[in-house]
Design a protein around this motif. Structure first.
Motif: not given
Length: 376
Positions: A104-113
């Motif tokens: 989103s916009k300048n954000s980049d998140f990574t999560l483990r499902a």
């Protein structure tokens, strides 16, 4: 799995489904949100074994489903991420079955499902005749009754709200054995079932919070051990509390020694000021004193450690001039008064140590019962 969604729509949806997330559990999967993208729909499901919530979003200008699939995303982090990001659009993508990317916009998140096969199967289809209530009415019922439930689990049944349907009348009762709230409503003659169930107070209060975003009718489905509320695109299911609710039918009498009609807002202001003096056990009591030779009611509160407050309040009407005094828990009295939305309330008394009833001429379907306390 891949989709793009407006941040505001996603945030509102997560606020609703998060009611079904578990905070403390030996099963981490219950802290997850199941997402399923298929048939031009995006489905959100949460469950903590007590409450289960489902929201279904249709493809629209605010939601584009790019690739179908499903996963279980860590709920708390997903909710917090969406709440804090700044972009108007959110892109969600699943890679290698267990890696989630949120852009989103300048954000980049990574999560483990989470492992999606561990997520419990939840059935949101109960085959029973629905009771249909206006969302505004249901919110009002919860506001006027649920506060009187017990907050301790010494008697589990008292942590629930009792709902009874009989002869086209809905009766909702909550009590913690020191006070009682009862609300009655007429229902459609088309609903011909006779029902008595106990809904956990916390479940009703959580559903009531969600209802703030809806104005549509609510369909209530009841099974042997569950109740399901459906409104628009949201389904909210709760377990029921087993056991027989105490018989309270004889607690609200028809004969009284004395009645006093008062302006509700004025009474709330007086009681609120009286509650300033709290004793060492964090308890506050307020005393009503009525004298034959006075046109006013004396309302007072006393603390040996702090001091005393005395206020004078002119009643709208008194049924009989006599010497009378009675005391109540300030908190319980305030809770009861705030349940009403009327200008005036009527307090009915049977004696100085017998339960009192609070109601209103224009809101007679609502009655609050309070057990007095001995302070004199």
């Amino acid at each position: 799995m891949k989709f793009e969604i407006s941040r505001s729509l996603l945030d509102n949806t997560l606020q609703s489904v998060s009611k079904g997330l578990s905070n403390k559990t030996p099963l981490p999967i219950l802290m997850g949100i199941q997402l399923t993208a298929k048939d031009n729909q995006l489905i959100f499901i949460t469950t903590n074994k007590e409450i289960s919530v489902r929201v279904i979003l249709e493809s629209s200008e605010d939601l584009e489903i790019i690739e179908e699939g499903s996963c279980v995303v860590p709920g708390k982090y997903f909710v917090d991420i969406v709440k804090r990001i700044e972009g108007e659009k959110v892109e969600f993508a699943l890679f290698d079955s267990n890696t989630i990317k949120i852009y989103s916009k300048n954000s980049d998140f990574t999560l483990r499902a989470y492992e999606k096969s561990n997520f419990p199967n939840t059935n949101f289809d109960l085959n029973s005749q629905p009771l249909i209530l206006k969302s505004k009415e249901l919110k009002q019922i919860v506001k006027q009754t649920a506060f009187a439930c017990s907050t301790t689990e010494e008697r589990i049944i008292l942590t629930s709200v009792n709902l009874t349907i009989k002869d086209n009348q809905l009766t909702v009762i909550a009590t913690d054995s020191f006070r009682l709230a009862r609300r009655t409503s007429n229902i459609s003659s088309e609903f011909n079932s006779r029902i008595q169930i106990n809904i956990p107070c916390k479940s009703l209060e959580e559903f009531s919070k969600i209802l703030n975003d809806y104005n549509e009718d609510v369909k209530v489905f009841i099974s042997n051990n569950q109740v399901l509320f459906k409104v628009a695109n949201l389904s909210f299911m709760s377990r029921l509390v087993e056991g027989s609710y105490p018989d309270t039918s004889s607690l609200i009498p028809n004969d009284f020694l004395l009645s006093i009609k008062l302006n509700r807002e004025e009474l709330i202001s007086v009681v609120n000021r009286a509650s300033l003096f709290i004793d060492s056990e964090n308890i506050s009591f307020v005393k009503f004193t009525l004298s034959k030779n006075s046109n006013n009611i004396e309302i007072s509160s006393n603390s040996t450690e702090i001091g005393r407050v005395v206020e004078s309040l002119k009643p709208i009407e008194v049924s009989e001039e006599q010497d009378f005094q009675i005391a109540f828990s300030t908190k319980f009295l305030m809770d009861a008064l705030k349940a009403f939305e009327t200008q005036d309330v009527i307090m009915y008394f049977r004696g100085e140590i017998r339960p009192a009833i609070i109601t209103s001429e224009s809101n007679a379907e609502l009655k609050q019962l309070l057990i007095p306390v001995r302070t004199f």
